[in-house]
Design a protein around this motif. Structure first.
Motif, short mmCIF file in Angstrom:
data_model
loop_
_atom_site.label_atom_id
_atom_site.label_comp_id
_atom_site.label_asym_id
_atom_site.label_seq_id
_atom_site.Cartn_x
_atom_site.Cartn_y
_atom_site.Cartn_z
N LEU A 24 -31.71 21.83 12.83
CA LEU A 24 -30.36 21.73 12.33
C LEU A 24 -30.25 22.50 11.02
N VAL A 25 -29.29 23.39 10.95
CA VAL A 25 -29.02 24.15 9.73
C VAL A 25 -28.10 23.29 8.87
N LYS A 26 -28.48 23.09 7.60
CA LYS A 26 -27.66 22.30 6.69
C LYS A 26 -27.07 23.21 5.64
N THR A 27 -25.74 23.16 5.51
CA THR A 27 -25.04 23.99 4.55
C THR A 27 -24.05 23.14 3.78
N ARG A 28 -23.39 23.75 2.81
CA ARG A 28 -22.39 23.03 2.03
C ARG A 28 -21.00 23.18 2.60
N SER A 29 -20.65 24.37 3.08
CA SER A 29 -19.26 24.61 3.44
C SER A 29 -19.14 25.63 4.56
N LEU A 30 -18.04 25.57 5.30
CA LEU A 30 -17.73 26.55 6.34
C LEU A 30 -16.75 27.60 5.84
N VAL A 31 -16.28 27.44 4.59
CA VAL A 31 -15.28 28.34 4.02
C VAL A 31 -15.81 29.77 4.01
N GLY A 32 -14.99 30.69 4.49
CA GLY A 32 -15.36 32.09 4.51
C GLY A 32 -16.16 32.51 5.73
N ARG A 33 -16.55 31.54 6.54
CA ARG A 33 -17.33 31.87 7.73
C ARG A 33 -16.60 31.54 9.02
N TYR A 34 -15.75 30.52 8.99
CA TYR A 34 -15.02 30.10 10.18
C TYR A 34 -13.56 29.88 9.85
N ASP A 35 -12.70 30.09 10.83
CA ASP A 35 -11.27 29.77 10.73
C ASP A 35 -10.94 28.70 11.75
N ARG A 117 -25.23 23.15 15.92
CA ARG A 117 -25.64 24.33 15.15
C ARG A 117 -25.82 24.08 13.67
N GLU A 118 -24.96 23.21 13.12
CA GLU A 118 -24.93 23.12 11.67
C GLU A 118 -24.32 21.81 11.21
N TRP A 119 -24.80 21.30 10.08
CA TRP A 119 -24.23 20.15 9.39
C TRP A 119 -23.75 20.66 8.03
N ALA A 120 -22.45 20.64 7.79
CA ALA A 120 -21.89 21.13 6.53
C ALA A 120 -21.36 19.95 5.73
N ASP A 121 -21.91 19.76 4.54
CA ASP A 121 -21.53 18.63 3.71
C ASP A 121 -21.45 19.05 2.26
N ASP A 122 -20.25 19.35 1.82
CA ASP A 122 -20.00 19.71 0.43
C ASP A 122 -19.63 18.43 -0.31
N GLU A 123 -20.33 18.12 -1.39
CA GLU A 123 -20.08 16.89 -2.14
C GLU A 123 -18.64 16.81 -2.65
N ALA A 124 -18.02 17.94 -2.91
CA ALA A 124 -16.65 17.95 -3.44
C ALA A 124 -15.60 17.75 -2.35
N ASP A 125 -16.00 17.77 -1.09
CA ASP A 125 -15.07 17.65 0.03
C ASP A 125 -15.09 16.23 0.58
N THR A 126 -13.99 15.79 1.16
CA THR A 126 -13.91 14.45 1.75
C THR A 126 -14.38 14.43 3.20
N LYS A 127 -14.69 15.61 3.75
CA LYS A 127 -15.12 15.71 5.15
C LYS A 127 -16.53 16.27 5.23
N ALA A 128 -17.32 15.72 6.16
CA ALA A 128 -18.58 16.33 6.57
C ALA A 128 -18.26 16.98 7.91
N ARG A 129 -18.85 18.12 8.17
CA ARG A 129 -18.52 18.85 9.40
C ARG A 129 -19.76 19.11 10.23
N LEU A 130 -19.65 18.81 11.51
CA LEU A 130 -20.71 19.03 12.47
C LEU A 130 -20.28 20.17 13.38
N VAL A 131 -20.98 21.30 13.31
CA VAL A 131 -20.64 22.49 14.09
C VAL A 131 -21.46 22.46 15.38
N MET A 132 -20.74 22.50 16.52
CA MET A 132 -21.39 22.38 17.83
C MET A 132 -20.95 23.51 18.74
#
Length: 160
Positions: A24-35, A117-132
């Motif tokens: 599992l790839v762990k990132t902070r944000s999807l901003v700038g990579r996905y729409d 594919r990815e778990w995106a969890d930015d501490e400043a965001d209210t959402k955690a995102r699971l990319v599948m």
């Protein structure tokens, strides 16, 4: 009727075990990579959306491999505040369990399991995102489907 995803998974070689595993790839944000494209569904703790790579990412992919086809993903957006309120142990919450489930799903490299594919969890965001992987056929479970609980003895027999 369920969807079957047969997309290739990213595997990581592990020299200590002499095997390949999906990680599992762990990132902070999807901003700038996905729409975000459109809403696919919702559940008790979040919503699922169809996303596509940004135009910049598509161009980078075209430059790398001459492909450049738009590759959609399903992104489950989980409400971190709501999940963090539900305790599942002394020190664990449902948010911790969701991340652990994502890690387990990433290890299950099978055409019978939707690829994570990815778990995106930015501490400043209210959402955690699971990319599948996005399964074009839709949900495996329809609105009319219902499930009965399995008998524990039957489960133990099958798993032995």
């Amino acid at each position: 009727m369920g969807a079957v995803c047969t997309k290739e998974r990213t595997t990581v070689s592990d020299p200590t075990t002499n095997s390949n595993s999906t990680s599992l790839v762990k990132t902070r944000s999807l901003v700038g990579r996905y729409d975000r494209r459109k809403k696919l569904g919702s559940g008790a703790y979040g919503e699922v959306y169809l996303y596509s790579p940004t135009k910049k990412k598509q161009k980078e992919k075209r430059d790398e491999d001459e492909g450049g086809d738009e590759e959609y993903v399903a992104v489950k957006e989980l409400d971190k505040r709501q999940l963090a309120r539900v305790r599942t142990g002394k020190l664990k919450t449902m948010l911790d369990d969701a991340e652990m489930e994502a890690e387990i799903m990433a290890e299950c490299a099978s055409e019978c399991v939707v690829g994570v594919r990815e778990w995106a969890d930015d501490e400043a965001d209210t959402k955690a995102r699971l990319v599948m992987d996005w399964c074009e056929g839709g949900s495996v479970v329809g609105d009319e489907d219902s499930f009965e609980a399995f008998d524990l003895a039957d489960v133990k027999t099958v798993l032995r």
